[in-house]
Motif scaffolding. Structure first.
Motif, mmCIF file in Angstrom:
data_model
loop_
_atom_site.group_PDB
_atom_site.id
_atom_site.type_symbol
_atom_site.label_atom_id
_atom_site.label_comp_id
_atom_site.label_asym_id
_atom_site.label_seq_id
_atom_site.Cartn_x
_atom_site.Cartn_y
_atom_site.Cartn_z
ATOM 1 N N ASP A 71 0.850 -1.233 -0.122
ATOM 2 C CA ASP A 71 0.119 0.096 0.017
ATOM 3 C C ASP A 71 0.990 1.119 -0.133
ATOM 4 O O ASP A 71 2.097 1.232 -0.120
ATOM 5 C CB ASP A 71 -0.908 -0.042 1.068
ATOM 6 N N ASP A 72 0.136 2.555 0.120
ATOM 7 C CA ASP A 72 0.875 3.773 0.094
ATOM 8 C C ASP A 72 1.877 3.907 1.197
ATOM 9 O O ASP A 72 2.975 4.514 1.168
ATOM 10 C CB ASP A 72 -0.020 4.842 -0.034
ATOM 11 N N ALA A 73 1.671 3.089 2.326
ATOM 12 C CA ALA A 73 2.696 3.188 3.493
ATOM 13 C C ALA A 73 3.873 2.107 3.407
ATOM 14 O O ALA A 73 4.660 1.905 4.295
ATOM 15 C CB ALA A 73 2.150 2.640 4.749
ATOM 16 N N GLY A 74 3.946 1.444 2.240
ATOM 17 C CA GLY A 74 4.972 0.522 2.094
ATOM 18 C C GLY A 74 4.460 -0.896 2.736
ATOM 19 O O GLY A 74 5.719 -1.545 2.930
ATOM 20 N N ASP A 75 3.432 -0.985 3.162
ATOM 21 C CA ASP A 75 3.099 -2.394 3.795
ATOM 22 C C ASP A 75 2.343 -3.323 2.940
ATOM 23 O O ASP A 75 1.356 -2.860 1.940
ATOM 24 C CB ASP A 75 2.283 -2.095 5.194
ATOM 25 N N ILE A 76 2.699 -4.522 3.142
ATOM 26 C CA ILE A 76 1.713 -5.718 2.465
ATOM 27 C C ILE A 76 0.875 -6.336 3.689
ATOM 28 O O ILE A 76 1.160 -6.617 4.505
ATOM 29 C CB ILE A 76 2.578 -6.707 1.750
ATOM 30 N N VAL A 77 -0.458 -5.797 3.366
ATOM 31 C CA VAL A 77 -1.438 -6.352 4.402
ATOM 32 C C VAL A 77 -2.453 -7.334 4.076
ATOM 33 O O VAL A 77 -3.060 -7.350 3.055
ATOM 34 C CB VAL A 77 -2.386 -5.104 4.606
ATOM 35 N N LYS A 121 -5.643 -8.556 10.876
ATOM 36 C CA LYS A 121 -4.857 -8.063 9.613
ATOM 37 C C LYS A 121 -3.305 -8.144 10.087
ATOM 38 O O LYS A 121 -2.907 -7.584 11.043
ATOM 39 C CB LYS A 121 -5.158 -6.537 9.284
ATOM 40 N N PHE A 122 -2.264 -8.563 9.076
ATOM 41 C CA PHE A 122 -0.813 -8.714 9.283
ATOM 42 C C PHE A 122 -0.098 -7.776 8.370
ATOM 43 O O PHE A 122 0.009 -7.906 7.125
ATOM 44 C CB PHE A 122 -0.559 -9.988 9.112
ATOM 45 N N PRO A 123 0.322 -6.521 8.933
ATOM 46 C CA PRO A 123 1.043 -5.653 7.877
ATOM 47 C C PRO A 123 2.656 -6.112 7.887
ATOM 48 O O PRO A 123 3.227 -6.235 8.857
ATOM 49 C CB PRO A 123 1.073 -4.181 8.388
ATOM 50 N N ILE A 124 3.088 -6.533 6.612
ATOM 51 C CA ILE A 124 4.334 -6.957 6.584
ATOM 52 C C ILE A 124 4.974 -5.765 5.694
ATOM 53 O O ILE A 124 4.545 -5.384 4.565
ATOM 54 C CB ILE A 124 4.261 -8.018 5.646
#
Length: 306
Positions: free
Chosen positions: A281-287, A296-299
């Motif tokens: 996503d825009d924050a640089g996380d793969i959720v 939800k697991f943000p990587i």
């Protein structure tokens, strides 16, 4: 067999009637069921069908002899308000979730049957046994049309068509003090005697099975879903005239979501860097979302590149 007085939820009761080549399971879910349901804000009709599915999964799962064995049931359709329902059981742990269309669900009647909820769909029952294939291990899946008034009827059709094992299943749902209580019973006529007897014909008109089935059908829904009524008492009420009924307690059950952040990270790390960048996503996380527990697991991409 004598009547017992202790009440236990979330602990299956196994029983067998050796002289009639029959076995059964009784289960009543409370804490486990509400732990699973609390992860989602399901509408009442979806909550009810998922509760039924979790009881069915528990009944079938407890027939597995191997602790590492897994039982999965899946109800799926392309044209119903509920598009997918999945539950599984492994070593006493159950989990489940449903996907649905809220707008279409609002159009179903107050007490919908399977067709109203799923349209034209199918029920798949999958057994995974961790044994060598020569010993009956591996994966076995049976698929039948999703037909009948409820999941119990669809599951009985599965055993009739895919397993050729005469089976009776009844499931009931109640609400007590704001909690959902779900109970169920499964009784089967065994193709092999439990005491090593000669093979018998597992047919629906066998006199032994006729006797057991008629007795089983007298169980009342309110008995199955009454948290104050011990499961042993139900078995005693149904079969106390038989010469021998053996009962044993199964292991306590639990909510069993198996999502693991480390495993998720390892899986994502196997993708090429370009594909991982597209997932972020825009924050640089793969959720990654777990449908079973709604977590939800943000990587972060940065952590994967290190």
């Amino acid at each position: 067999m004598a009547a017992q007085s202790e009440t236990r939820c979330d602990q299956p009761l196994r029983f067998s009637i050796p002289a009639l080549n029959a076995r059964g399971r009784l289960v009543r879910l409370d804490t486990v069921l509400n732990d699973v349901l609390s992860a989602h804000a399901y509408p009442p009709s979806v909550e009810k069908i998922l509760a039924e599915a979790l009881v069915l999964t528990s009944l079938l799962g407890t027939t597995l002899k191997e602790r590492e064995g897994q039982l999965t049931i899946q109800a799926q359709t392309e044209n119903g308000p509920i598009s997918l329902l999945v539950c599984d059981y492994i070593d006493g742990a159950v989990r489940g979730y449903a996907q649905f269309d809220m707008a279409r669900l609002a159009e179903v009647p107050a007490d919908p049957n399977l067709f109203a909820l799923f349209g034209k769909g199918y029920l798949a029952v999958t057994f995974d046994r961790p044994l060598p294939e020569a010993e009956g291990g591996g994966r076995y899946q049976g698929i039948v049309p999703l037909e009948g008034a409820n999941l119990s009827e669809a599951a009985m059709q599965y055993f009739d068509q895919s397993e050729q094992i005469p089976t009776f299943i009844r499931i009931a749902i109640s609400h007590v003090d704001g909690r959902c209580i779900a109970g169920g019973m499964l009784v089967q006529h065994l193709p092999d005697g439990e005491e090593g007897r000669e093979r018998i014909a597992a047919r629906g008109d066998h006199p032994d099975w006729e006797h057991v089935r008629i007795l089983s059908e007298t169980v009342k829904p309110e008995e199955l879903a009454d948290p104050a009524l011990p499961l042993e008492e139900i078995a005693w009420r149904l079969f106390h005239d038989e010469d021998e009924v053996r009962i044993s307690e199964g292991q306590y059950m639990s909510k069993g979501c198996r999502c693991d952040p480390d495993h998720i990270r390892d899986v994502i790390a196997r993708f090429p860097a370009s594909e991982r960048a597209e997932m972020a996503d825009d924050a640089g996380d793969i959720v990654v979302n777990c449908e079973f527990c709604s977590r939800k697991f943000p990587i972060s991409l940065v952590s994967l590149n290190n």
